[in-house]
Design an enzyme around this catalytic site. Structure first.
Site, PDB file in Angstrom:
ATOM      1  CB  CYS A   1      -0.889  -0.033   1.248  1.00 41.87           C
ATOM      2  SG  CYS A   1      -1.860   1.452   1.492  1.00 41.87           S
TER       3      CYS A   1
ATOM      4  CG  ASP B   1      13.259 -12.281   2.671  1.00 43.44           C
ATOM      5  OD1 ASP B   1      13.076 -13.303   1.978  1.00 43.44           O
ATOM      6  OD2 ASP B   1      12.778 -11.164   2.378  1.00 43.44           O
TER       7      ASP B   1
ATOM      8  CG  MET C   1      12.504 -16.047  -3.307  1.00 50.81           C
ATOM      9  SD  MET C   1      10.792 -16.035  -2.746  1.00 50.81           S
ATOM     10  CE  MET C   1       9.998 -15.297  -4.139  1.00 50.81           C
TER      11      MET C   1
ATOM     12  CB  ALA D   1      25.119 -26.206  -1.970  1.00 48.27           C
TER      13      ALA D   1
HETATM   14  P1  ADP Z   1       7.706  -6.404   3.977  1.00 47.44           P
HETATM   15  O1  ADP Z   1       6.927  -6.019   5.179  1.00 47.44           O
HETATM   16  O2  ADP Z   1       7.555  -7.847   3.639  1.00 47.44           O
HETATM   17  O3  ADP Z   1       9.149  -5.939   4.068  1.00 47.44           O
HETATM   18  P2  ADP Z   1       7.129  -4.204   2.095  1.00 47.44           P
HETATM   19  O4  ADP Z   1       8.489  -3.623   2.211  1.00 47.44           O
HETATM   20  O5  ADP Z   1       6.527  -4.320   0.745  1.00 47.44           O
HETATM   21  O6  ADP Z   1       7.046  -5.685   2.704  1.00 47.44           O
HETATM   22  O7  ADP Z   1       6.142  -3.345   3.006  1.00 47.44           O
HETATM   23  C1  ADP Z   1       4.768  -3.675   3.113  1.00 47.44           C
HETATM   24  C2  ADP Z   1       3.969  -2.409   3.268  1.00 47.44           C
HETATM   25  O8  ADP Z   1       4.395  -1.710   4.447  1.00 47.44           O
HETATM   26  C3  ADP Z   1       4.135  -1.401   2.143  1.00 47.44           C
HETATM   27  O9  ADP Z   1       3.302  -1.671   1.039  1.00 47.44           O
HETATM   28  C4  ADP Z   1       3.727  -0.112   2.832  1.00 47.44           C
HETATM   29  O10 ADP Z   1       2.322  -0.004   2.904  1.00 47.44           O
HETATM   30  C5  ADP Z   1       4.286  -0.304   4.237  1.00 47.44           C
HETATM   31  N1  ADP Z   1       5.614   0.318   4.311  1.00 47.44           N
HETATM   32  C6  ADP Z   1       6.794  -0.167   3.879  1.00 47.44           C
HETATM   33  N2  ADP Z   1       7.796   0.712   4.056  1.00 47.44           N
HETATM   34  C7  ADP Z   1       7.219   1.810   4.592  1.00 47.44           C
HETATM   35  C8  ADP Z   1       7.703   3.097   4.987  1.00 47.44           C
HETATM   36  N3  ADP Z   1       8.992   3.432   4.868  1.00 47.44           N
HETATM   37  N4  ADP Z   1       6.806   3.978   5.488  1.00 47.44           N
HETATM   38  C9  ADP Z   1       5.506   3.658   5.632  1.00 47.44           C
HETATM   39  N5  ADP Z   1       4.992   2.473   5.259  1.00 47.44           N
HETATM   40  C10 ADP Z   1       5.820   1.563   4.764  1.00 47.44           C
END
Ligand code: ADP
Length: 321
Positions: free
Chosen positions: A75, A130, A172, A189
């Site tokens: 988002c 990860d 990944m 490996a």
């Molecule tokens: P993950 O949580 O797996 O690292 P993402 O990096 O895609 O996945 O982050 C998921 C969601 O968290 C993003 O789509 C965004 O809505 C929110 N998000 C990520 N980074 C930020 C940020 N710097 N500031 C505010 N919201 C963030």
């Protein structure tokens, strides 16, 4: 102290065990006499008011499932202050007094910014295959993903050996080498290429050629997606060695599947701790594991630091691989 209601959400990349964690949050809150809401589809759902009250049966038949019943999404709007304000208003509208966020680095960063606005206590749980969240040895889903990758390596070795091929296996891990390193060591490996450790491709290729001259039938090279592309590596290795080389990019199968016992147990323990902490008035922490025990980590420290690859894994690989 929260007596009314809390909420739980999953966000970012899904990982096996997120369901077990959310289930534990829901059941612990209900056990403590606190109502609990599920926010569907991550921050996107928070902004769109996809917020539904859950009961104990809402989380039945879930512990064995991969993915996340709450859904997840990315988002952009949540990255703006206006977006986060809208999310906060939706939470307050439902009388939600605290929030458990299960997600990776990005999701926890979003949570830290929401917390900074005031108005809602936040507890985070690291949910990502990860294993790259600072302050914790473990993230929900990393064990299942490593098992999936090892299972694939076992199968790829059979076919590589039959044809005397070199097999490149791309795993990944985003920018982290944890998954590649763990799957590479556990999968036996011959070479493991990760972003955190320098490697010399000429030397690797020369070694492989020598070993095939002595009768070796296969070589498995595990490469982390954050180090280099498996396809690119395949082309170079094939050219330098003159040996038939294939690449297998494991991709999203590493995210799916029924969680292992370790992921179910650890996710359940983390979910319980998160709900109890939030209800008792704690905020701005992430729960994780350190040497087998649940520990709390400052949320801001967790999102502002980069987790290094465990030097013990690097050392072990240098001896065994
Ligand atoms: P993950 O949580 O797996 O690292 P993402 O990096 O895609 O996945 O982050 C998921 C969601 O968290 C993003 O789509 C965004 O809505 C929110 N998000 C990520 N980074 C930020 C940020 N710097 N500031 C505010 N919201 C963030």
């Amino acid at each position: 102290m929260i007596t009314g209601a809390i909420a739980v959400m999953t966000s970012g990349g899904d990982s096996p065990g997120m369901n077990a964690a959310a289930r534990a949050v829901v059941r612990t809150a209900l056990y403590e006499g606190v109502r609990v809401f599920g926010i569907y589809n991550g921050y996107k759902g928070m902004l769109a008011d996809e917020i539904v009250e859950l009961n104990s049966r809402s989380v039945s038949d879930l512990i064995q499932r991969g993915g996340t019943f709450l859904g997840t999404a990315r988002c952009k709007e949540f990255k703006t202050e206006e977006g986060r304000r809208k999310g906060l208003e939706n939470l307050q509208k439902h009388g939600i007094e605290g929030l458990v966020i299960i997600g990776g680095d990005g999701s926890l960063t979003g949570g830290s910014l929401l917390s900074k606005m005031g108005g809602i206590p936040i507890v985070g749980l690291p949910g990502t295959i990860d294993n790259d969240v600072w302050g914790t040895d473990y993230t929900i889903g990393c064990d299942t993903a490593a098992n999936t990758a090892v299972d694939a390596i076992n199968k790829l070795r059979d076919t590589a050996s039959a044809h005397r091929r070199i097999m490149i296996v791309e795993v990944m891990g985003h920018t982290s080498g944890w998954l590649a390193m763990t799957a590479g060591i556990a999968g036996g490996a011959e070479y493991i290429i990760v972003p955190e450790v320098k490697y010399d491709l000429d030397e690797i290729c020369a070694e492989i050629v020598e070993s095939y001259k002595k009768g070796r039938r296969y070589s498995i090279i595990v490469v982390a997606e954050g180090a280099c592309s498996g396809v690119g590596l395949k082309n170079v290795v094939q050219e330098k060695t003159g040996i038939d080389t294939r690449v297998s990019i494991l991709g999203h199968i590493q995210r799916g599947g029924s969680p292992t016992v370790e992921d179910r147990m650890k996710a359940s323990m983390l979910g319980e701790r998160a709900a109890l902490a939030l209800i008792s008035g704690v905020s701005d922490v992430v729960f994780g594991f350190d040497e087998g025990k649940v520990v709390s980590i400052n949320l801001f420290d967790s999102v502002n630091n980069r987790k290094p690859l465990d030097p013990e894994l690097v050392r072990l690989a240098s001896v065994l691989v």
